[in-house]
Design an enzyme around this catalytic site. Sequence first.
Site, PDB file in Angstrom:
ATOM      1  N   ASN A   9       0.876  -1.175   0.000  1.00 45.99           N
ATOM      2  CA  ASN A   9       0.000   0.000   0.000  1.00 45.99           C
ATOM      3  C   ASN A   9       0.912   1.223   0.000  1.00 45.99           C
ATOM      4  O   ASN A   9       1.451   1.589   1.036  1.00 45.99           O
ATOM      5  CB  ASN A   9      -0.889  -0.032   1.251  1.00 45.99           C
ATOM      6  CG  ASN A   9      -1.713   1.231   1.410  1.00 45.99           C
ATOM      7  OD1 ASN A   9      -1.782   2.054   0.499  1.00 45.99           O
ATOM      8  ND2 ASN A   9      -2.331   1.382   2.579  1.00 45.99           N
ATOM      9  N   LYS A  11       0.231   4.220  -0.318  1.00 45.04           N
ATOM     10  CA  LYS A  11      -0.385   5.439   0.244  1.00 45.04           C
ATOM     11  C   LYS A  11      -0.087   6.626  -0.683  1.00 45.04           C
ATOM     12  O   LYS A  11       0.019   6.434  -1.887  1.00 45.04           O
ATOM     13  CB  LYS A  11       0.080   5.668   1.689  1.00 45.04           C
ATOM     14  CG  LYS A  11      -0.148   4.406   2.541  1.00 45.04           C
ATOM     15  CD  LYS A  11      -0.040   4.620   4.024  1.00 45.04           C
ATOM     16  CE  LYS A  11      -0.282   3.302   4.741  1.00 45.04           C
ATOM     17  NZ  LYS A  11      -0.264   3.428   6.205  1.00 45.04           N
ATOM     18  N   HIS A  95      -9.625   1.272   4.522  1.00 47.63           N
ATOM     19  CA  HIS A  95      -8.387   1.459   5.271  1.00 47.63           C
ATOM     20  C   HIS A  95      -8.666   2.416   6.440  1.00 47.63           C
ATOM     21  O   HIS A  95      -9.441   3.357   6.309  1.00 47.63           O
ATOM     22  CB  HIS A  95      -7.302   2.025   4.361  1.00 47.63           C
ATOM     23  CG  HIS A  95      -5.949   2.020   5.003  1.00 47.63           C
ATOM     24  ND1 HIS A  95      -5.572   2.971   5.918  1.00 47.63           N
ATOM     25  CD2 HIS A  95      -4.922   1.147   4.913  1.00 47.63           C
ATOM     26  CE1 HIS A  95      -4.353   2.699   6.347  1.00 47.63           C
ATOM     27  NE2 HIS A  95      -3.932   1.595   5.748  1.00 47.63           N
ATOM     28  N   GLU A  97      -7.072   4.810   7.607  1.00 50.86           N
ATOM     29  CA  GLU A  97      -6.837   6.231   7.312  1.00 50.86           C
ATOM     30  C   GLU A  97      -8.047   6.844   6.621  1.00 50.86           C
ATOM     31  O   GLU A  97      -8.372   8.009   6.826  1.00 50.86           O
ATOM     32  CB  GLU A  97      -5.555   6.384   6.470  1.00 50.86           C
ATOM     33  CG  GLU A  97      -4.314   6.183   7.333  1.00 50.86           C
ATOM     34  CD  GLU A  97      -3.094   5.668   6.596  1.00 50.86           C
ATOM     35  OE1 GLU A  97      -3.033   5.759   5.357  1.00 50.86           O
ATOM     36  OE2 GLU A  97      -2.185   5.156   7.284  1.00 50.86           O
ATOM     37  N   GLU A 167      -5.839  -4.933  10.241  1.00 49.41           N
ATOM     38  CA  GLU A 167      -4.820  -3.916  10.503  1.00 49.41           C
ATOM     39  C   GLU A 167      -5.140  -3.201  11.815  1.00 49.41           C
ATOM     40  O   GLU A 167      -5.930  -2.258  11.834  1.00 49.41           O
ATOM     41  CB  GLU A 167      -4.798  -2.887   9.365  1.00 49.41           C
ATOM     42  CG  GLU A 167      -4.452  -3.489   8.013  1.00 49.41           C
ATOM     43  CD  GLU A 167      -3.823  -2.458   7.099  1.00 49.41           C
ATOM     44  OE1 GLU A 167      -2.690  -2.696   6.653  1.00 49.41           O
ATOM     45  OE2 GLU A 167      -4.426  -1.413   6.848  1.00 49.41           O
ATOM     46  N   GLY A 173       2.101   2.180  10.841  1.00 45.28           N
ATOM     47  CA  GLY A 173       3.062   3.277  10.741  1.00 45.28           C
ATOM     48  C   GLY A 173       3.705   3.658  12.062  1.00 45.28           C
ATOM     49  O   GLY A 173       4.363   4.695  12.156  1.00 45.28           O
ATOM     50  N   SER A 212       3.027  -2.210  10.411  1.00 42.64           N
ATOM     51  CA  SER A 212       4.473  -2.287  10.656  1.00 42.64           C
ATOM     52  C   SER A 212       5.058  -3.672  10.351  1.00 42.64           C
ATOM     53  O   SER A 212       5.957  -4.138  11.046  1.00 42.64           O
ATOM     54  CB  SER A 212       4.806  -1.853  12.084  1.00 42.64           C
ATOM     55  OG  SER A 212       4.367  -0.520  12.303  1.00 42.64           O
TER      56      SER A 212
HETATM   57  P1  PGA Z   1       2.564   0.211   7.718  1.00 42.04           P
HETATM   58  O1  PGA Z   1       1.133   0.463   7.012  1.00 42.04           O
HETATM   59  O2  PGA Z   1       3.101  -1.060   7.137  1.00 42.04           O
HETATM   60  O3  PGA Z   1       3.376   1.410   7.336  1.00 42.04           O
HETATM   61  O4  PGA Z   1       2.309   0.101   9.175  1.00 42.04           O
HETATM   62  C1  PGA Z   1       0.252  -0.586   6.765  1.00 42.04           C
HETATM   63  C2  PGA Z   1      -1.012  -0.055   6.157  1.00 42.04           C
HETATM   64  O5  PGA Z   1      -1.456   1.041   6.563  1.00 42.04           O
HETATM   65  O6  PGA Z   1      -1.610  -0.678   5.255  1.00 42.04           O
END
Ligand code: PGA
Length: 252
Positions: A9, A11, A95, A97, A167, A173, A212
């Site tokens: 992803n 982003k 997601h 976010e 997630e 993140g 992460s």
């Molecule tokens: P990350 O993000 O691996 O940077 O924690 C995962 C995601 O948001 O899909």
Amino acid sequence: MRNTLIAGNWKMNGATSANDELVSGIIAGAPAAENVELLICPPFPYLAAMVAATAGSKVAVGAQNVSEHAGGAFTGEVAASMLVDLGCEYVIVGHSERRTLYGESSRDVAAKFASALDAGLRPILCVGETLEERQGEQTETVIDEQLDAVIDAVGIEAFGNAVIAYEPVWAIGTGMTATPEQAQEVHAHIRARLAGHDPVVAESLQILYGGSMKGENAAGLLAMTDIDGGLIGGASLKAADFLAIAEAAAQG
Ligand code: PGA
């Protein structure tokens, strides 16, 4: 046996030349193992170029968002049929976010999931709890609500053409990864909840872990019975980091 899907992803990251370098690195180092599938989800403006760049490789391309509408007067939105037209196979929906920063409700997410399926895309439905919800022992309640909204809207059979990503919001993140045991517990819960509707669909469904994930922790997570891949943010932006996870999947 379910294949392992390693999905990046990206982003809101990327630029034409950096993407070309990243994708060619991924293609060059992609593990040959047939049970490992690779996917990249770049921002909208780069999808067409990434579909062209991955043609003939084992890397599939997906989007990070989609409109719940089929088309028409929705300024700034992108329809699922357009993503199919470009050659995308997947789209991420729900997601955290998007839920948190853009106010998407579980109903909105269900509508997006339905429009993706209608167009022939494979939706990746993200679910997960915040730290506060986990500490309040609300993890299963939150995830059930997120899952049930979609099951109620599209029916369990639709999950035969979908992927789920667990997630935990507190792990995205932050560098704080769920332990393999913590993740497995929730993955097993998700599969059991779907099995309550249709055990065959539940058994074949890929459930990815996200939050992460990186080369150093991927093997432990992917070794768990109900973890069928990863949705990777930060570590999907460098070919070597992404390939380290793909390699862990291939070795597993
Ligand atoms: P990350 O993000 O691996 O940077 O924690 C995962 C995601 O948001 O899909």
